[in-house]
Design a protein around this motif. Structure first.
Motif, PDB file in Angstrom:
ATOM      1  N   GLY A 225      53.324  42.088  54.938  1.00 57.96           N
ATOM      2  CA  GLY A 225      54.631  40.816  54.427  1.00 57.96           C
ATOM      3  C   GLY A 225      54.921  41.176  52.935  1.00 57.96           C
ATOM      4  O   GLY A 225      54.309  41.538  52.171  1.00 57.96           O
ATOM      5  N   SER A 226      56.333  40.833  52.754  1.00 57.33           N
ATOM      6  CA  SER A 226      56.833  40.866  51.425  1.00 57.33           C
ATOM      7  C   SER A 226      57.711  39.725  51.025  1.00 57.33           C
ATOM      8  O   SER A 226      58.603  39.379  52.202  1.00 57.33           O
ATOM      9  CB  SER A 226      57.119  42.028  50.780  1.00 57.33           C
ATOM     10  N   GLN A 227      57.769  39.123  50.020  1.00 55.86           N
ATOM     11  CA  GLN A 227      58.947  38.201  49.441  1.00 55.86           C
ATOM     12  C   GLN A 227      59.366  38.859  48.349  1.00 55.86           C
ATOM     13  O   GLN A 227      58.677  39.268  47.234  1.00 55.86           O
ATOM     14  CB  GLN A 227      58.365  36.929  49.126  1.00 55.86           C
ATOM     15  N   PHE A 228      60.580  38.875  48.030  1.00 55.39           N
ATOM     16  CA  PHE A 228      61.452  39.676  46.898  1.00 55.39           C
ATOM     17  C   PHE A 228      62.844  39.192  46.984  1.00 55.39           C
ATOM     18  O   PHE A 228      63.303  38.451  47.669  1.00 55.39           O
ATOM     19  CB  PHE A 228      61.303  41.208  47.302  1.00 55.39           C
ATOM     20  N   GLY A 229      63.305  39.512  45.802  1.00 50.47           N
ATOM     21  CA  GLY A 229      64.848  39.129  45.439  1.00 50.47           C
ATOM     22  C   GLY A 229      64.805  37.685  44.981  1.00 50.47           C
ATOM     23  O   GLY A 229      64.002  36.906  44.891  1.00 50.47           O
ATOM     24  N   GLY A 230      66.230  37.319  45.299  1.00 48.69           N
ATOM     25  CA  GLY A 230      66.428  35.654  44.746  1.00 48.69           C
ATOM     26  C   GLY A 230      66.280  35.496  43.346  1.00 48.69           C
ATOM     27  O   GLY A 230      66.257  36.194  42.490  1.00 48.69           O
ATOM     28  N   ILE A 231      66.171  34.158  43.297  1.00 47.09           N
ATOM     29  CA  ILE A 231      66.180  33.520  41.901  1.00 47.09           C
ATOM     30  C   ILE A 231      64.881  32.772  41.775  1.00 47.09           C
ATOM     31  O   ILE A 231      64.526  31.629  42.686  1.00 47.09           O
ATOM     32  CB  ILE A 231      67.304  32.638  41.347  1.00 47.09           C
ATOM     33  N   SER A 232      63.946  32.849  40.745  1.00 53.03           N
ATOM     34  CA  SER A 232      62.627  31.986  40.551  1.00 53.03           C
ATOM     35  C   SER A 232      62.968  31.211  39.516  1.00 53.03           C
ATOM     36  O   SER A 232      63.424  31.679  38.480  1.00 53.03           O
ATOM     37  CB  SER A 232      61.629  32.809  40.312  1.00 53.03           C
ATOM     38  N   TYR A 233      62.557  29.826  39.372  1.00 49.10           N
ATOM     39  CA  TYR A 233      62.725  28.927  38.592  1.00 49.10           C
ATOM     40  C   TYR A 233      61.273  28.576  38.022  1.00 49.10           C
ATOM     41  O   TYR A 233      60.460  27.995  38.525  1.00 49.10           O
ATOM     42  CB  TYR A 233      63.477  27.615  38.922  1.00 49.10           C
ATOM     43  N   ILE A 234      60.889  28.905  36.856  1.00 46.82           N
ATOM     44  CA  ILE A 234      59.467  28.819  36.446  1.00 46.82           C
ATOM     45  C   ILE A 234      59.391  28.019  35.017  1.00 46.82           C
ATOM     46  O   ILE A 234      60.337  28.040  34.147  1.00 46.82           O
ATOM     47  CB  ILE A 234      58.859  30.123  35.893  1.00 46.82           C
ATOM     48  N   GLN A 235      58.565  27.059  35.019  1.00 47.44           N
ATOM     49  CA  GLN A 235      58.428  26.129  33.959  1.00 47.44           C
ATOM     50  C   GLN A 235      57.810  26.836  32.697  1.00 47.44           C
ATOM     51  O   GLN A 235      56.926  27.488  32.680  1.00 47.44           O
ATOM     52  CB  GLN A 235      57.555  25.048  34.301  1.00 47.44           C
ATOM     53  N   ARG A 236      58.502  26.554  31.786  1.00 45.94           N
ATOM     54  CA  ARG A 236      58.626  27.158  30.376  1.00 45.94           C
ATOM     55  C   ARG A 236      58.481  25.913  29.346  1.00 45.94           C
ATOM     56  O   ARG A 236      58.805  24.833  29.695  1.00 45.94           O
ATOM     57  CB  ARG A 236      59.445  28.405  29.978  1.00 45.94           C
ATOM     58  N   GLU A 237      58.131  26.378  28.283  1.00 42.71           N
ATOM     59  CA  GLU A 237      58.142  25.352  27.069  1.00 42.71           C
ATOM     60  C   GLU A 237      59.653  25.153  26.913  1.00 42.71           C
ATOM     61  O   GLU A 237      60.559  25.711  26.649  1.00 42.71           O
ATOM     62  CB  GLU A 237      57.451  25.488  25.955  1.00 42.71           C
ATOM     63  N   GLY A 238      59.935  23.682  26.977  1.00 44.09           N
ATOM     64  CA  GLY A 238      61.395  23.382  26.650  1.00 44.09           C
ATOM     65  C   GLY A 238      62.164  23.219  27.913  1.00 44.09           C
ATOM     66  O   GLY A 238      63.364  23.003  28.013  1.00 44.09           O
ATOM     67  N   GLY A 239      61.559  23.614  29.378  1.00 45.24           N
ATOM     68  CA  GLY A 239      62.420  23.325  30.590  1.00 45.24           C
ATOM     69  C   GLY A 239      62.132  24.339  31.522  1.00 45.24           C
ATOM     70  O   GLY A 239      61.060  25.132  31.457  1.00 45.24           O
ATOM     71  N   MET A 240      63.045  24.724  32.372  1.00 42.92           N
ATOM     72  CA  MET A 240      62.723  25.727  33.391  1.00 42.92           C
ATOM     73  C   MET A 240      63.733  27.012  33.097  1.00 42.92           C
ATOM     74  O   MET A 240      64.900  26.702  32.998  1.00 42.92           O
ATOM     75  CB  MET A 240      63.457  24.891  35.014  1.00 42.92           C
TER      76      MET A 240
END
Length: 520
Positions: A225-240
């Motif tokens: 199986g695989s998940q790919f593409g789309g948009i990932s929102y990741i927490q970084r310093e100062g926001g997402m």
């Protein structure tokens, strides 16, 4: 609210009957229908085995339920033809679920000889395991809501020509898209990692060695199986921060043949997307009155656990990133689901027994180190099963898409879409029977000892015991209530992994065949 639910279900059941004439196409004849009501009441969460392995049609809320209406024309209706057409519409009006309305299944499929093309959402069964008694497959399970997809399959074993009927093959290739982006955004409150518009890919191949009518057969399989593409929102310093993952034809190809790299990677590059899978093995021995099968399911997240081998011959200094030596590092074959199933064909009271042992603690070992200028060793441990550093992991609508003993994200109270217990040891037992033509039952029981993850281990190992007993009564075919069935289930959880929960579940189902109207 109730009137709206009833209207929706009535529409789902009645739609295929609208406008029927005597000369209507045969594709509208012989439709099966199902109307179902289910209610669950619990002290605490819904117990594990009242919630898991139901294709995501479940909720942890202490009071929940649904009203369901479905119509289906299975491909079996055209079993006497070289071609076949099937379709289904399965709608659910839930109470205290993650959605206000669920399109559980909506698909159309076309068969030509043995090949099948399917478009839409469909509940696919597990392969090489008992779907009622097993704890679940490690890769392509029945625990999460179906993913809409385009799927090409050889669903039944086909005997390869010129080999005397001893070698058989089946499998599938599918591409689809997940539908839980809105749920992820709500669940995380946009404070922790989540992904939108994620694409999905799965493929599987199974090889059976054994001739029909012979007692011994061996089945080998590979599921990926695989998940790919789309948009990932990741927490970084100062926001997402938003990451637009690889798309287009390149992404489709890199999902089919795990390759490429993530868009945010520079020096150390992994394959594009979240790629995982399982090696499967099953040995069957059948006699006139009984049958036994023993099987293994080895899960992998990357090359280190897929092949138990990794390259480790990099140079040093200015050549630190060059492959200079024929040197490899090996990994142990520890993580596994091992199972045995017994079918007693003529013993009604206990006719099926399944026992499974699961071990997932190793994950290629506790050490991860990419080669550097000063230390050339490359060790690919800490695989972190079902989780991923960019994608939201092997889950859909909060339920893991593999084995539910990997505790699903819906249990998390911190808003993290991740599996917080993927290192564990477990024993699972299931058995069932059919004492009479109308009565049947099944019992599931699981003991589990969890250790959290390598990155976030439990302070102390946690244990849980989860049990479930279920009885099903189908009214006689020649009675006034033909087609009706009642199912009563009771479940109990003890321990810290799932909590202390007690629950009861009642399901009322009416199934039948929609008859074609006749001209007066």
């Amino acid at each position: 609210m109730i009137s709206r639910l009833l209207l929706m279900v009535s529409w789902a059941v009645a739609l295929p009957m609208m406008g029927q004439e005597e000369n209507e196409a045969s594709l509208l004849n012989g439709l099966d229908y199902k109307v179902e009501f289910q209610s669950s009441v619990s002290d605490g969460n819904t117990p594990l085995w009242l919630n898991a392995n139901k294709h995501g049609l479940s909720s942890l809320r202490s009071l929940n339920g649904y009203l369901r209406g479905a119509v289906e024309r299975p491909l079996a209706k055209d079993s006497m033809r070289q071609w076949g057409v099937g379709y289904a519409l399965d709608l659910v009006a839930p109470l205290h679920y993650s959605s206000d309305m669920i399109v559980q299944q909506a698909y159309a499929e076309l068969r030509w000889k043995k090949g099948v093309l399917t478009l839409g959402s469909k509940e696919w069964p597990m392969e090489l395991k008992d779907n009622q008694l097993s704890s679940g497959s490690l890769t392509l399970g029945i625990n999460a809501r179906p993913v809409p997809q385009l799927r090409v399959a050889l669903p039944e074993y086909w005997a390869l020509p010129l080999l005397g009927g001893w070698v058989h093959l089946k499998g599938h290739i599918a591409y689809g898209w997940t539908t839980d982006g809105g749920w992820q955004r709500t669940f995380t409150r946009q404070q922790t990692k989540y992904t939108l518009h994620t694409m999905f890919h799965s493929k599987a191949g199974y090889l059976k060695i054994g001739k029909n009518g012979k007692p011994l057969s061996v089945e080998l399989g590979l599921e990926m199986g695989s998940q790919f593409g789309g948009i990932s929102y990741i927490q970084r310093e100062g926001g997402m921060n938003d990451i637009h993952n690889e798309g287009g034809l390149a992404a489709l190809w890199h999902a089919f043949i795990p390759s490429g790299s993530e868009v945010v990677e520079d020096v150390y590059k992994n394959t594009s997307g979240n790629n995982l899978g399982s090696w499967l093995l099953k040995v069957n021995f059948e006699q006139p009155s009984w049958q036994i099968g023993v099987y293994a399911d080895h899960f992998f997240e990357d090359h280190s656990s897929m092949f138990l081998l990794d390259y480790n011959g990099y140079g040093s200094g200015i050549n630190w990133d060059k492959k200079e030596e024929n040197k490899f590092v090996g990994y142990d074959l520890k993580d596994m689901l091992l199972g045995a199933e017994v079918y007693l064909k003529h013993f009604r009271w206990v006719n099926k027994i399944v026992c499974e042992y699961l071990y997932t603690k190793y994950q290629s070992g506790p050490m991860y180190h990419d080669h550097t200028v000063t230390i050339s060793d490359h060790i690919g441990g800490r695989d972190n099963y079902y989780n991923h550093h960019i994608f939201s992991g092997w889950q859909h609508w909060g339920q893991v898409m593999g084995n539910p003993l990997y505790r699903s994200p819906i249990y998390n109270k911190d808003g993290n879409v991740m599996v917080e217990n993927n290192r564990f040891v477990a024993w699972h037992l299931g058995f069932s029977g059919k004492p009479t033509g109308q009565w049947s039952y099944r019992v599931l029981g699981t003991w589990q000892r969890g250790f959290g993850t390598y990155e976030l281990p439990f302070y102390d190992p946690c244990e849980s015991v989860c049990i479930m007993a279920e009885a099903d009564y189908a009214f006689p075919v020649r009675s006034a209530l033909a087609g009706w069935s009642l199912k009563a289930s009771a479940g109990k959880d003890w321990g810290k992994i799932y909590g202390n929960n007690t629950g009861f579940q009642l399901t009322v189902t009416k199934c039948g065949l929609l008859q074609k109207s006749k001209r007066k």
